[in-house]
Write an enzyme that holds these catalytic residues in place. Sequence first.
Site, PDB file in Angstrom:
ATOM      1  N   GLU A 104      -7.908  -1.293  -3.098  1.00 38.02           N
ATOM      2  CA  GLU A 104      -8.648  -1.875  -1.874  1.00 38.02           C
ATOM      3  C   GLU A 104      -8.379  -0.333  -0.656  1.00 38.02           C
ATOM      4  O   GLU A 104      -8.059   0.565  -1.027  1.00 38.02           O
ATOM      5  CB  GLU A 104      -8.051  -2.665  -0.113  1.00 38.02           C
ATOM      6  CG  GLU A 104      -7.784  -3.929  -1.184  1.00 38.02           C
ATOM      7  CD  GLU A 104      -7.264  -5.011  -0.573  1.00 38.02           C
ATOM      8  OE1 GLU A 104      -7.473  -6.047  -1.032  1.00 38.02           O
ATOM      9  OE2 GLU A 104      -7.013  -4.410   0.312  1.00 38.02           O
TER      10      GLU A 104
ATOM     11  N   TYR B  58      -4.999  -8.492   6.136  1.00 42.12           N
ATOM     12  CA  TYR B  58      -5.371  -8.434   5.487  1.00 42.12           C
ATOM     13  C   TYR B  58      -5.712  -9.824   4.002  1.00 42.12           C
ATOM     14  O   TYR B  58      -5.629  -8.756   3.226  1.00 42.12           O
ATOM     15  CB  TYR B  58      -5.506  -6.965   5.635  1.00 42.12           C
ATOM     16  CG  TYR B  58      -6.128  -6.378   6.464  1.00 42.12           C
ATOM     17  CD1 TYR B  58      -7.384  -5.782   5.871  1.00 42.12           C
ATOM     18  CD2 TYR B  58      -5.624  -6.506   7.427  1.00 42.12           C
ATOM     19  CE1 TYR B  58      -8.344  -4.927   7.322  1.00 42.12           C
ATOM     20  CE2 TYR B  58      -6.425  -5.681   8.274  1.00 42.12           C
ATOM     21  CZ  TYR B  58      -7.749  -5.238   8.180  1.00 42.12           C
ATOM     22  OH  TYR B  58      -8.687  -4.446   9.117  1.00 42.12           O
TER      23      TYR B  58
ATOM     24  N   HIS C 119       7.366  -0.556  -3.899  1.00 38.69           N
ATOM     25  CA  HIS C 119       6.736  -0.897  -2.345  1.00 38.69           C
ATOM     26  C   HIS C 119       6.976  -0.658  -1.166  1.00 38.69           C
ATOM     27  O   HIS C 119       7.995  -1.450  -0.729  1.00 38.69           O
ATOM     28  CB  HIS C 119       6.234  -2.302  -2.568  1.00 38.69           C
ATOM     29  CG  HIS C 119       5.683  -3.313  -4.230  1.00 38.69           C
ATOM     30  ND1 HIS C 119       4.959  -4.584  -4.437  1.00 38.69           N
ATOM     31  CD2 HIS C 119       5.116  -2.184  -5.955  1.00 38.69           C
ATOM     32  CE1 HIS C 119       4.298  -4.594  -5.226  1.00 38.69           C
ATOM     33  NE2 HIS C 119       4.122  -3.155  -5.487  1.00 38.69           N
TER      34      HIS C 119
ATOM     35  N   ARG D 167      -0.305  -5.223   0.518  1.00 38.15           N
ATOM     36  CA  ARG D 167       0.901  -5.284  -0.153  1.00 38.15           C
ATOM     37  C   ARG D 167       1.207  -4.108  -0.276  1.00 38.15           C
ATOM     38  O   ARG D 167       3.176  -4.112  -0.573  1.00 38.15           O
ATOM     39  CB  ARG D 167       0.168  -5.361  -1.601  1.00 38.15           C
ATOM     40  CG  ARG D 167       0.966  -5.368  -3.087  1.00 38.15           C
ATOM     41  CD  ARG D 167      -0.246  -6.138  -3.843  1.00 38.15           C
ATOM     42  NE  ARG D 167       0.620  -6.091  -5.208  1.00 38.15           N
ATOM     43  CZ  ARG D 167       1.184  -5.198  -5.848  1.00 38.15           C
ATOM     44  NH1 ARG D 167       0.502  -3.841  -5.808  1.00 38.15           N
ATOM     45  NH2 ARG D 167       1.747  -5.466  -7.251  1.00 38.15           N
TER      46      ARG D 167
ATOM     47  N   GLY E  56      -2.631  -3.071  -5.148  1.00 35.87           N
ATOM     48  CA  GLY E  56      -3.412  -4.008  -5.158  1.00 35.87           C
ATOM     49  C   GLY E  56      -2.102  -4.507  -6.409  1.00 35.87           C
ATOM     50  O   GLY E  56      -2.008  -3.604  -7.435  1.00 35.87           O
ATOM     51  N   PRO E  57      -2.424  -5.755  -6.519  1.00 37.62           N
ATOM     52  CA  PRO E  57      -1.396  -5.982  -8.530  1.00 37.62           C
ATOM     53  C   PRO E  57      -2.263  -6.193  -9.984  1.00 37.62           C
ATOM     54  O   PRO E  57      -3.279  -6.779  -9.805  1.00 37.62           O
ATOM     55  CB  PRO E  57      -1.310  -7.247  -7.548  1.00 37.62           C
ATOM     56  CG  PRO E  57      -2.035  -8.369  -7.392  1.00 37.62           C
ATOM     57  CD  PRO E  57      -2.467  -6.501  -6.345  1.00 37.62           C
TER      58      PRO E  57
END
Length: 400
Positions: free
Chosen positions: A276, A286, A188, A250, A270-271
């Site tokens: 998205e 967001y 990340h 994220r 996303g997880p």
Amino acid sequence: MNRKILTVIVLLVVVALVFSRLGIRRLAPEPVHGPEEVELEVVENDEQQEPEQSENENDNETDEEMEMLSFDALNFEVSVVAENLDVPWEIVPLPDEDDWLITQRGGLVTSLQHGDVMTIDEARHAGEGGLLGMALHPDFEENRRIYFYYTTQGADGPANRIVRFQYENQQFRNETLILDNIPGHQIHNGGRIAFGPDGYLYATTGDAAVTHLSQQRENLAGKILRMTEDGEVPEDNPFEGSLVYSYGHRNPQGLAWHPDNGTLYSSEHGPTRMDEINIILPGKNYGWPEVTCDAAPTEYEDPVSCYSDFTLAPSGMDFIDLEQLEGTHLFVTGLRGNQIRHLSLDDDGFPKEEQALFTDYGRIRTVRFHEDALYFITNNRDGRGNPASNDDRMFRVDWN
């Protein structure tokens, strides 16, 4: 009975019979509806119910409005322009010469024409970190400035930074630090940088595996940043004295601007699915980690596309402009999705159709449209793919 009264009664009976046979609706004028209106039927309880949609309700639309023009109908050729790359991340064309530069996560910058031209020794390739984004200054042909985003090892652990070099005669000189201490991690890190139509530099940052940082506006993690070419805060940024342009992200990894109206789009991991595509507005939240995209509508800015039924793992993105196609088309790469996702946008900038393209090349990191051709790179050697003997590769797609 008076003859006149009898005549009137007979006429009334005849009229009633005519109305009963032909029906009042056939004699009364039809109401006029707008193109999106539907007449509602009044029911006994005075509530209005929408009628069932006619199978032919949209028959007046053209085929182009009903169906996206498919790339399968176009003749194109895919060729390899580079191979045996080491987990490439970004590709940019040099406007004043027939050449491309490629970043590779280990710190290497490679020219298609001249081979390896620089190694950024401070770049640390661990997990998803390393040498990531690259962007040319809008006036590159005059000032020769190129920007890089990479992960390094700081005193307190991994951190990300943005630096600038001048590139002349296949040499990088005059390194300048633009922004330091962006939170980093083995996962990340965000990493995409690009100059927008407004001349400012934008950068995506990940939450550095500390989810609550995305909601802290004073922290640079989980954000899209906007800065001047020297790393200063533009006067019209949404938060005074802050580089933060949007927050609640994220791990955004894509940036692209609509070619007609300049709207900014971003892709975001996303997880466990929940990837998205977002339209980015200044100062907006967001939602991460408070919500995921399957919760829409929410009090936050909801995505224009939510991938809740499979993992796309989107990264690089670009708009394309082929004269064979009408409308506006956005291409988004998919890593876990093993594809380039084609989004056909409506007049309001929202996806109306999507399809998976180029699904035979494995993990795709970045896509670029340049001079009527499409370029993309794979990431099959990043530890999560199934590399071929000549991976990773850069491809060119030409349409006839």
